[in-house]
Design an enzyme around this catalytic site. Structure first.
Site, PDB file in Angstrom:
ATOM      1  N   HIS A 106     -25.317 -29.641  25.736  1.00 17.23           N
ATOM      2  CA  HIS A 106     -24.975 -30.763  24.854  1.00 17.23           C
ATOM      3  C   HIS A 106     -26.143 -30.929  23.887  1.00 17.23           C
ATOM      4  CE1 HIS A 106     -23.053 -31.981  28.731  1.00 17.23           C
ATOM      5  NE2 HIS A 106     -22.101 -32.517  28.001  1.00 17.23           N
ATOM      6  N   ASP A 109     -29.007 -32.757  25.362  1.00 18.04           N
ATOM      7  CA  ASP A 109     -29.747 -32.118  26.467  1.00 18.04           C
ATOM      8  C   ASP A 109     -31.002 -31.456  25.930  1.00 18.04           C
ATOM      9  OD1 ASP A 109     -27.479 -32.594  28.023  1.00 18.04           O
ATOM     10  OD2 ASP A 109     -26.731 -30.537  27.829  1.00 18.04           O
ATOM     11  N   GLU A 237     -11.606 -30.187  27.619  1.00 14.91           N
ATOM     12  CA  GLU A 237     -11.875 -30.083  29.062  1.00 14.91           C
ATOM     13  C   GLU A 237     -11.242 -31.258  29.797  1.00 14.91           C
ATOM     14  OE1 GLU A 237     -15.992 -29.267  30.159  1.00 14.91           O
ATOM     15  OE2 GLU A 237     -15.747 -30.421  31.999  1.00 14.91           O
ATOM     16  N   ASP A 312     -17.146 -36.795  41.228  1.00 12.59           N
ATOM     17  CA  ASP A 312     -17.405 -35.469  40.667  1.00 12.59           C
ATOM     18  C   ASP A 312     -18.753 -34.991  41.193  1.00 12.59           C
ATOM     19  OD1 ASP A 312     -16.940 -33.334  38.972  1.00 12.59           O
ATOM     20  OD2 ASP A 312     -17.536 -34.377  37.142  1.00 12.59           O
ATOM     21  N   ASP A 314     -19.817 -32.005  41.620  1.00 10.96           N
ATOM     22  CA  ASP A 314     -20.347 -30.837  40.884  1.00 10.96           C
ATOM     23  C   ASP A 314     -21.186 -29.913  41.755  1.00 10.96           C
ATOM     24  OD1 ASP A 314     -19.150 -31.613  38.517  1.00 10.96           O
ATOM     25  OD2 ASP A 314     -20.954 -32.536  37.674  1.00 10.96           O
TER      26      ASP A 314
HETATM   27  C1  XLS Z   1     -18.408 -33.900  33.081  1.00 10.03           C
HETATM   28  C2  XLS Z   1     -18.065 -32.710  32.314  1.00 10.03           C
HETATM   29  C3  XLS Z   1     -19.116 -32.299  31.291  1.00 10.03           C
HETATM   30  C4  XLS Z   1     -18.563 -31.302  30.326  1.00 10.03           C
HETATM   31  C5  XLS Z   1     -19.367 -31.131  29.083  1.00 10.03           C
HETATM   32  O1  XLS Z   1     -17.812 -34.220  34.093  1.00 10.03           O
HETATM   33  O2  XLS Z   1     -17.812 -31.661  33.199  1.00 10.03           O
HETATM   34  O3  XLS Z   1     -20.243 -31.807  31.929  1.00 10.03           O
HETATM   35  O4  XLS Z   1     -18.395 -30.058  30.913  1.00 10.03           O
HETATM   36  O5  XLS Z   1     -19.476 -32.301  28.380  1.00 10.03           O
HETATM   37 NI    NI Z   2     -17.563 -29.669  32.758  1.00  6.15          NI
HETATM   38 NI    NI Z   3     -17.569 -32.425  35.575  1.00  7.24          NI
END
Ligand code: XLS
Ligand code: NI
Ligand code: NI
Length: 442
Positions: A106, A109, A237, A312, A314
């Site tokens: 991003h 970032d 996304e 989330d 991740d």
């Molecule tokens: C957040 C999203 C983010 C996107 C990019 O949950 O996954 O990381 O991939 O903005």
């Molecule tokens: Ni993502």
């Molecule tokens: Ni995500």
């Protein structure tokens, strides 16, 4: 850098090598062999792994109950430009040692916001020059860029779907710039993830107007992409919620409907994320099949969720069953073109040492390499595809073929069935047989 000694941020870790399945070295690949050819293509080109700047370089490992635990000896605790420059060197040392061909970021970032949009853009330009330098030095490429339209308080009500038109304008300016720097860095794509494009309560929300604004925003982005000659792929996304209660791009089907309704289908593909699929109450396999059926699968955010936690998380994907399903989908669509396997994943808060970043990515890459090999073997074997094909064989000839070709209507079908009388189910779904078949390969 010539005569000067280059500072090392991950001392004691050298380039990660493929050592094969019998290796006991935690800092080696057991299955990911970038040069190995599977179905006529190297693993590197099949998988197109990408490291995310936001998690792996910026992630502090905070959660909603506690502050960050990450030990990153190079961090000075500030968000200064000097720190931003150092982080670029850290990032590229990491990605290069890992051997991932791509990264993603991003705008915020990589460079801090300044006191005004102008200053913020200048900060970004300065860091982008260093990113470019490091890309050239290492050969690492940009999978996709994106803009952070969710962290700053100005986006409290969303960006393109904000109730405040000035916020829309700010977001437009920010995305314009982010697309331009992605273009400058040779990015293969650009992602739209609508972090706050949704609502918290419907009592204050005009959904129709917000969706129209979102579509307008994306059309402007498409026009700008064209005007600067950026050939990279645009992606949207899906994610159903978090941080908002409901996000408009909630799942693959909702995104596809939105794209079609507003004439955007030809301009955006989907970037699917495993943990977002599960948050939406779907499997990743479901999301991928929906996208593939609409010829809209573009790229993957590879991670996994913890089904016992409702958010989330991740996590890095290590489940070979999951990666097999995913690689079956990718092979079915003919492989990635602009997309890749982007690790939108973070190490656990408890895994706070720099070396944990290596363990995490190596594990994810190995899991996908196995998934690829298994998926390729399943396809070569042919029994699975053969089963599905024969399951639909009644459509290949006779009345089925006539229906598909549009040769008959209700009247003819009624006549056909009146003559036939009735049908008894004569083909089992064979779910258990098929699950066993998959396990033969895993
Ligand atoms: C957040 C999203 C983010 C996107 C990019 O949950 O996954 O990381 O991939 O903005
Ligand atoms: Ni993502
Ligand atoms: Ni995500």
């Amino acid at each position: 850098m010539s005569a000067k000694m280059k500072k090392e941020f991950f001392p004691g870790i050298s380039k990660i090598q493929f050592e094969g399945p019998r290796s006991r070295n935690p800092l080696a690949f057991k299955h990911y062999n970038p040069e190995e050819v599977v179905d006529g293509k190297t693993m590197r080109d099949h998988l197109r792994f990408s490291v995310t700047y936001w998690h792996s370089i910026r992630g502090q490992l905070a959660d909603m109950f506690g502050s960050g635990t990450a030990v990153r000896p190079w961090e000075d605790g500030t968000n200064s430009m000097k720190m931003a420059e150092t982080r670029v060197r850290v990032a590229f040392e990491f990605i290069d040692k890992l051997g991932a061909p791509f990264y993603a970021f991003h705008d915020r970032d990589v460079a801090p916001e300044g006191a005004s949009l102008r200053e913020t853009n200048a900060n970004l330009d300065r860091i982008v020059r260093i990113l470019k330098e490091e890309q050239q030095r290492t050969g690492v490429r940009l999978l996709w860029g994106t803009a952070c339209l969710f962290a700053h308080p100005r986006f409290v009500h969303g960006a393109a779907t904000s109730c405040n038109a000035d916020v829309f304008a700010y977001a437009a300016a920010q995305v314009k710039k982010a697309i331009e720097v992605t273009h400058l860095l040779g990015g293969e794509g650009y992602v739209f993830w609508g972090g706050r494009e949704g609502y918290s309560t419907l009592w204050n929300t005009d959904i129709k107007r917000e969706l129209e604004h979102l579509a307008k925003f994306l059309h402007m982005a498409v026009a700008h992409r064209k005007s600067i000659g950026f050939k990279g792929q645009f992606y949207i996304e899906p994610k159903p919620k978090e941080p908002t209660k409901h996000q408009y791009d909630s799942d693959a089907a909702a995104c596809l409907n939105f794209l079609r309704e507003f004439g955007l289908k030809d301009h955006l593909k989907l970037n699917l994320e495993t943990n977002h699929a599960t948050l939406a109450g779907h499997t990743m396999q479901h999301e991928m099949e929906v996208a593939i059926a609409a010829d809209a699968l573009g790229s993957i955010d590879a991670n996994t969720g913890d089904l016992l936690l409702g958010w989330d998380t991740d996590q890095f994907p290590t489940n070979v069953y999951l990666t097999t399903e995913m690689m079956l989908g990718i092979l079915k669509m003919g492989g990635f073109s602009t997309g890749g396997t982007n690790f939108d994943a973070k190490v656990r808060r408890e895994s706070f040492e720099p070396v944990d970043l290596f363990h995490a990515h190596i594990g994810g890459m190995d899991a996908f390499a196995r998934g690829l090999k298994i998926a390729s073997a399943i396809r070569k074997d042919g029994r699975l595809a053969g089963f599905v094909k024969s399951r639909y064989s009644s459509w290949d000839t006779g009345i089925g073929a006539d229906i598909e070709k549009g040769k008959v209507g209700f009247k003819q079908l009624e006549a056909y069935m009146l003559k036939k009388g009735d049908i008894t189910p004569n083909t089992s779904g064979r779910q258990e047989f098929l699950e066993n078949l998959i396990n033969e390969f895993i």
